[in-house]
Scaffold this active site. Sequence first.
Site: not given
Ligand SMILES: Cc1ncc(COP(=O)(O)O)c(C=O)c1O
Length: 399
Positions: A62, A115, A189, A214
Site C-alpha cells: 500500500r 470531467y 489534469d 485513458k
Molecule cells: C479528464 C479526466 N480526468 C479524470 C478522470 C477520472 O479518471 P478515472 O476514471 O481513472 O478515475 C477522467 C475520467 O474520464 C477524465 O476524463
Amino acid sequence: MHGKAKDSWRIATKAIHGFGGGDPHTGSVSLPIYQTSTYAFKDSQHGADLFQGEAEGYIYSRISNPTVQAFEREIACLEGGEVGHGFASGMAAIFNAVMTECKSGDSYVVSETVYGGTHALNEHVMPRFGVKAIEVDATDLNKVEDAIKKAKNCKVLLFETPANPTLAILDIKELTELGHKYNLTVMVDNTFATPILQRPLEHGVDVIIHSTTKYISGHGDVVGGCVVAKKEFMDRLDVDVYIDTGATMAPLSAWLLLRGLKTLPIRMAKHCENAHKIAQFLAFHPKVTKVHFPGLKSHPGYELAKRQMSDFGGMIAFEIKGGFEDGKKVMDAVELHTVAVSLGDCDSLICHPASTTHSTYEKDQREAAGILDNMIRISVGIEDPRDLMDDLNQALRAI
Ligand SMILES: Cc1ncc(COP(=O)(O)O)c(C=O)c1O
C-alpha cells in the site's frame, strides 16, 4: 530494474528505454510484476529502521511496490517532473492532490468544464470534508481572479485543458502566473493531452494529474491515475493523505501502464492524425451544426493550442441538428464505434456526455459549461479513418 533515462533523449526514446525495462538479477527484458503485499525484513531492527525512514527499502505494497515505482519514475521522466505517484484511479489522484493542500475551512478554484466525476467531487464529496470548490469559466482570467479573491482560504487552482468534453483550451502559462500571484498550488489534469502533446510543468504548473485509465493505458484494460510534482509536495501527499487512505495502484496495473507508455508516442500521433481527418469530415457534414476540435481554425482555442500543445489530440465533440433524442438515434446507429464512456483506447468510443459522463451536472450548470444536449463526444481510435467516417456517415443518416 534499470533507471537509465538520459536527459538528452527525446520523448519517444524515454518512453521505451526509461525506467520500465528488465530485471538485472535474471536478465528478464520485461520488468517483473512484483505481486506481493508485504516484504520480509532482515531482522526486527531492519523493520523498525524502515518505519523510521532510517533505511531504504520496501515495507508494504500500500505504501510502495517496485513495479508501481518503475511506472512512477517513468511518468515523472516523461512529464519532466521530480517525482511521480501512482493511484488506483484518476479520481483518487485528483482527491489526493487537492487534499494535500486543503483541509476543512479551505477552498479551491476549479475550471467549470471538467470531467463529470471531478464536478461531482467538487460539489458532493469535498463539502463533506469542509472544503469548498468554486467552479469558474477559466477561459476568462478576470473571472478566475475574481473567484480567487472572493474565496476563503483558497489553496489550489485546478484546471483541465483540453477540457472534457467541450475541448475548451485554457492558457496554462497565464493561469499559472495568476495562481502563483495568490500563492496557490496550480494543478492541471493532463489526461486529454498526455505528456506527448503537452507538458504543463514547463509552463510553471506545480502538479500534474492523469487518469492513466485513458491514453496512457491505451487499451481499455486498466483503471489508474497518477500525480507528478516536486518531492516536497509528494512527501506531504504521502504522509497527510495517501498512505492512510490507501487508493493504491496495483502492480499489474502499473505493469500494463508501463507497457502502454512504450507505444504512447506512436499511438498519439495516429489518434491526432485520425481526429483531424474526422473533425474536417464532420465540419462539412449537413447534419452537424458545430465541431469542437482545437485543430480546426474555427475553434476559439486553435492559436493557443498551437502554442502550448505539439498536436491537437484525439478527442472531438460535435453538435448535431436536433436534440437529445436525435443524439440517441446516432449513437444507436453506429456499427464500428463502441458506444461507451472512457477515452484514449485504440478503439473508437462514442458517448453522449449530457446523459452519461456529465450527468452529474445540473442542467443549467451543464449548459453554462457548454455541455449541450445535442453534443456527442468521440474518442477517435487508431483504426483506418475511412472506416470511421463511413460509420459516422451512415449513423448520421438516422436523423
Ligand atoms: C479528464 C479526466 N480526468 C479524470 C478522470 C477520472 O479518471 P478515472 O476514471 O481513472 O478515475 C477522467 C475520467 O474520464 C477524465 O476524463
